[in-house]
Design a protein around this motif. Structure first.
Motif, PDB file in Angstrom:
ATOM      1  N   ARG A 151       9.402  -7.685  17.250  1.00  0.00           N
ATOM      2  CA  ARG A 151      10.686  -8.219  16.786  1.00  0.00           C
ATOM      3  C   ARG A 151      10.526  -8.960  15.461  1.00  0.00           C
ATOM      4  O   ARG A 151      11.342  -8.820  14.549  1.00  0.00           O
ATOM      5  N   THR A 152       9.458  -9.752  15.340  1.00  0.00           N
ATOM      6  CA  THR A 152       9.201 -10.479  14.096  1.00  0.00           C
ATOM      7  C   THR A 152       8.966  -9.501  12.962  1.00  0.00           C
ATOM      8  O   THR A 152       9.474  -9.681  11.854  1.00  0.00           O
ATOM      9  N   ARG A 153       8.208  -8.472  13.246  1.00  0.00           N
ATOM     10  CA  ARG A 153       7.965  -7.435  12.227  1.00  0.00           C
ATOM     11  C   ARG A 153       9.270  -6.821  11.770  1.00  0.00           C
ATOM     12  O   ARG A 153       9.505  -6.626  10.572  1.00  0.00           O
ATOM     13  N   ASP A 154      10.167  -6.499  12.690  1.00  0.00           N
ATOM     14  CA  ASP A 154      11.434  -5.862  12.347  1.00  0.00           C
ATOM     15  C   ASP A 154      12.333  -6.796  11.530  1.00  0.00           C
ATOM     16  O   ASP A 154      13.045  -6.348  10.624  1.00  0.00           O
ATOM     17  N   VAL A 155      12.296  -8.087  11.844  1.00  0.00           N
ATOM     18  CA  VAL A 155      13.103  -9.061  11.094  1.00  0.00           C
ATOM     19  C   VAL A 155      12.616  -9.141   9.644  1.00  0.00           C
ATOM     20  O   VAL A 155      13.412  -9.161   8.707  1.00  0.00           O
ATOM     21  N   VAL A 156      11.300  -9.176   9.465  1.00  0.00           N
ATOM     22  CA  VAL A 156      10.734  -9.226   8.116  1.00  0.00           C
ATOM     23  C   VAL A 156      11.054  -7.938   7.360  1.00  0.00           C
ATOM     24  O   VAL A 156      11.440  -7.967   6.191  1.00  0.00           O
ATOM     25  N   TRP A 157      10.900  -6.800   8.012  1.00  0.00           N
ATOM     26  CA  TRP A 157      11.178  -5.506   7.378  1.00  0.00           C
ATOM     27  C   TRP A 157      12.650  -5.406   6.963  1.00  0.00           C
ATOM     28  O   TRP A 157      12.966  -4.876   5.896  1.00  0.00           O
ATOM     29  N   ALA A 158      13.545  -5.911   7.788  1.00  0.00           N
ATOM     30  CA  ALA A 158      14.975  -5.840   7.486  1.00  0.00           C
ATOM     31  C   ALA A 158      15.344  -6.697   6.281  1.00  0.00           C
ATOM     32  O   ALA A 158      16.341  -6.430   5.598  1.00  0.00           O
ATOM     33  N   ALA A 159      14.530  -7.711   5.983  1.00  0.00           N
ATOM     34  CA  ALA A 159      14.840  -8.628   4.877  1.00  0.00           C
ATOM     35  C   ALA A 159      14.145  -8.247   3.577  1.00  0.00           C
ATOM     36  O   ALA A 159      14.235  -8.978   2.582  1.00  0.00           O
ATOM     37  N   THR A 169       6.490  -6.353  -2.893  1.00  0.00           N
ATOM     38  CA  THR A 169       7.151  -5.292  -2.132  1.00  0.00           C
ATOM     39  C   THR A 169       6.504  -5.171  -0.761  1.00  0.00           C
ATOM     40  O   THR A 169       5.316  -5.471  -0.595  1.00  0.00           O
ATOM     41  N   LEU A 170       7.305  -4.744   0.199  1.00  0.00           N
ATOM     42  CA  LEU A 170       6.814  -4.483   1.551  1.00  0.00           C
ATOM     43  C   LEU A 170       6.814  -2.989   1.813  1.00  0.00           C
ATOM     44  O   LEU A 170       7.677  -2.268   1.303  1.00  0.00           O
ATOM     45  N   SER A 171       5.866  -2.527   2.589  1.00  0.00           N
ATOM     46  CA  SER A 171       5.827  -1.113   2.963  1.00  0.00           C
ATOM     47  C   SER A 171       5.322  -0.968   4.380  1.00  0.00           C
ATOM     48  O   SER A 171       4.657  -1.868   4.916  1.00  0.00           O
ATOM     49  N   GLU A 172       5.658   0.167   4.984  1.00  0.00           N
ATOM     50  CA  GLU A 172       5.099   0.477   6.290  1.00  0.00           C
ATOM     51  C   GLU A 172       3.683   1.012   6.103  1.00  0.00           C
ATOM     52  O   GLU A 172       3.323   1.509   5.032  1.00  0.00           O
ATOM     53  N   PHE A 173       2.909   0.932   7.151  1.00  0.00           N
ATOM     54  CA  PHE A 173       1.512   1.343   7.107  1.00  0.00           C
ATOM     55  C   PHE A 173       1.400   2.762   7.655  1.00  0.00           C
ATOM     56  O   PHE A 173       1.109   2.975   8.832  1.00  0.00           O
ATOM     57  N   LEU A 174       1.643   3.734   6.800  1.00  0.00           N
ATOM     58  CA  LEU A 174       1.670   5.137   7.220  1.00  0.00           C
ATOM     59  C   LEU A 174       0.265   5.706   7.401  1.00  0.00           C
ATOM     60  O   LEU A 174      -0.695   5.243   6.787  1.00  0.00           O
ATOM     61  N   ALA A 261      -8.104   4.538  14.581  1.00  0.00           N
ATOM     62  CA  ALA A 261      -6.777   3.919  14.557  1.00  0.00           C
ATOM     63  C   ALA A 261      -6.888   2.446  14.880  1.00  0.00           C
ATOM     64  O   ALA A 261      -6.174   1.624  14.314  1.00  0.00           O
ATOM     65  N   ARG A 262      -7.780   2.107  15.804  1.00  0.00           N
ATOM     66  CA  ARG A 262      -7.936   0.692  16.141  1.00  0.00           C
ATOM     67  C   ARG A 262      -8.564  -0.079  15.011  1.00  0.00           C
ATOM     68  O   ARG A 262      -8.351  -1.286  14.859  1.00  0.00           O
ATOM     69  N   ARG A 263      -9.370   0.602  14.166  1.00  0.00           N
ATOM     70  CA  ARG A 263      -9.981  -0.087  13.030  1.00  0.00           C
ATOM     71  C   ARG A 263      -8.954  -0.406  11.964  1.00  0.00           C
ATOM     72  O   ARG A 263      -9.162  -1.299  11.156  1.00  0.00           O
ATOM     73  N   VAL A 264      -7.859   0.336  11.918  1.00  0.00           N
ATOM     74  CA  VAL A 264      -6.806   0.187  10.925  1.00  0.00           C
ATOM     75  C   VAL A 264      -7.317   0.550   9.545  1.00  0.00           C
ATOM     76  O   VAL A 264      -7.938  -0.250   8.853  1.00  0.00           O
ATOM     77  N   LEU A 265      -7.091   1.773   9.146  1.00  0.00           N
ATOM     78  CA  LEU A 265      -7.615   2.285   7.893  1.00  0.00           C
ATOM     79  C   LEU A 265      -6.871   1.693   6.711  1.00  0.00           C
ATOM     80  O   LEU A 265      -5.682   1.445   6.765  1.00  0.00           O
ATOM     81  N   PRO A 266      -7.537   1.493   5.559  1.00  0.00           N
ATOM     82  CA  PRO A 266      -6.897   0.873   4.402  1.00  0.00           C
ATOM     83  C   PRO A 266      -6.161   1.857   3.521  1.00  0.00           C
ATOM     84  O   PRO A 266      -6.242   3.054   3.675  1.00  0.00           O
ATOM     85  N   ASN A 267      -5.384   1.267   2.589  1.00  0.00           N
ATOM     86  CA  ASN A 267      -4.849   1.991   1.446  1.00  0.00           C
ATOM     87  C   ASN A 267      -3.790   3.019   1.746  1.00  0.00           C
ATOM     88  O   ASN A 267      -3.711   4.020   1.081  1.00  0.00           O
ATOM     89  N   ARG A 268      -2.950   2.795   2.757  1.00  0.00           N
ATOM     90  CA  ARG A 268      -1.887   3.741   3.022  1.00  0.00           C
ATOM     91  C   ARG A 268      -0.597   2.971   3.214  1.00  0.00           C
ATOM     92  O   ARG A 268      -0.340   2.422   4.262  1.00  0.00           O
ATOM     93  N   GLY A 269       0.228   2.933   2.215  1.00  0.00           N
ATOM     94  CA  GLY A 269       1.472   2.207   2.318  1.00  0.00           C
ATOM     95  C   GLY A 269       2.633   3.025   1.838  1.00  0.00           C
ATOM     96  O   GLY A 269       2.483   4.060   1.230  1.00  0.00           O
ATOM     97  N   THR A 270       3.857   2.541   2.112  1.00  0.00           N
ATOM     98  CA  THR A 270       5.061   3.251   1.742  1.00  0.00           C
ATOM     99  C   THR A 270       6.057   2.254   1.196  1.00  0.00           C
ATOM    100  O   THR A 270       6.712   1.549   1.947  1.00  0.00           O
ATOM    101  N   ARG A 271       6.139   2.175  -0.073  1.00  0.00           N
ATOM    102  CA  ARG A 271       7.019   1.186  -0.650  1.00  0.00           C
ATOM    103  C   ARG A 271       8.463   1.625  -0.636  1.00  0.00           C
ATOM    104  O   ARG A 271       8.757   2.765  -0.879  1.00  0.00           O
ATOM    105  N   LYS A 272       9.341   0.701  -0.384  1.00  0.00           N
ATOM    106  CA  LYS A 272      10.777   0.994  -0.353  1.00  0.00           C
ATOM    107  C   LYS A 272      11.532  -0.062  -1.140  1.00  0.00           C
ATOM    108  O   LYS A 272      11.368  -1.229  -0.902  1.00  0.00           O
TER     109      LYS A 272
END
Length: 272
Positions: A151-159, A169-174, A261-272
């Motif tokens: 929920r906190t993530r969604d609130v930040v993303w919506a703003a 800028t904020l992006s999702e971690f694709l 996936a659990r390690r969380v790979l770097p350098n993949r974002g999606t700017r909007k």
């Protein structure tokens, strides 16, 4: 290159080798003395059998990769990337705890003052850290933010629109695959015609219809923009994966293993 991408590439190589060897053998049969009909029939039956086996393996691999792609996307659902935050010298040298704390304070300050979310505190994050190694580049590394709840993530993303003009800028971690699809979609349909939502790429077509896609095949099936460069851009999308060295297979996903996936790979974002 991750393990599954390597496996996918080897699968492509195996198919190419099979097609090449079969073509060479078939050509030798044709150019030499005519083979008995029985031999030619046996060859065609063998060729069809192997072809069906290779196609079956490919279909099974596509299903596995697609499943892993979805698993990895879900594992990234509670993560956002924050771009444009200058790096301080104190982030590099001290202990991990001190570095994490200082970055969390930066993220908290941006959320409270830029996004006007006063309820966000350092406790809102499971972790905050820079992606990749520091190479003293002029461009600051993105900050990976793992939120304590969705929920906190969604609130930040919506703003996120409140960051306009701030340099942040904020992006999702694709995943790698979806990141590549997003870049092609943005090149074809522009910034206003493509963005991401919950790990999927949203594309607005010339007729105003919206489509949520995840693969290059789905992107290629969409109507082209009416501008003169649309066709050229769309043709680029069809060879984009091949040009980047990635295997071009129907519905194939460049997924990583669950461990990766659990390690969380770097350098993949999606700017909007």
């Amino acid at each position: 290159m991750d393990l599954l991408s390597k496996l996918q590439k080897e699968m492509n190589s195996m198919k190419e080798l099979f097609n090449s060897r079969m073509a060479t053998f078939e050509n030798s049969i044709s150019t030499q003395a005519p083979a008995p009909p029985a031999v030619r029939d046996d060859f065609n039956s063998f060729k069809d059998f192997i072809g069906k086996m290779v196609s079956g393996l490919q279909n099974q691999m596509d299903i596995v990769l697609k499943t892993l792609e979805e698993m990895e996307t879900r594992s990234r659902a509670g993560i956002l990337l924050l771009h444009g935050v200058p790096e301080a010298e104190g982030e590099i040298a001290p202990s991990k705890n001190t570095s994490m704390y200082s970055i969390s304070l930066k993220v908290t300050d941006i959320c409270q003052n830029r996004l006007q979310l006063s309820d966000i505190t350092t406790n809102s994050f499971v972790s905050c850290h820079r992606l990749g190694k520091n190479k003293a580049a002029s461009k600051p590394r993105a900050i990976l933010i793992k939120f304590s709840c969705s929920r906190t993530r969604d609130v930040v993303w919506a703003a996120k629109k409140l960051l306009k003009g701030s340099g942040f800028t904020l992006s999702e971690f694709l995943t790698n695959t979806r990141h590549a699809v997003f870049l092609e979609a943005r090149r074809i349909y522009g910034v206003k015609g493509s963005w991401t939502s919950d790990g999927r790429i949203v594309v607005v077509c010339p007729d105003g219809s919206r489509h949520k896609i995840t693969t290059m095949d789905e992107l290629r099936a969409l109507p082209l923009p009416s501008d003169a460069n649309g066709a050229a851009l769309k043709s680029t999308a069809s060879v984009g994966a091949e040009a980047s060295g990635e295997p071009v297979l129907p519905n194939a996903a460049n997924a990583t293993s669950a461990a990766a996936a659990r390690r969380v790979l770097p350098n993949r974002g999606t700017r909007k």
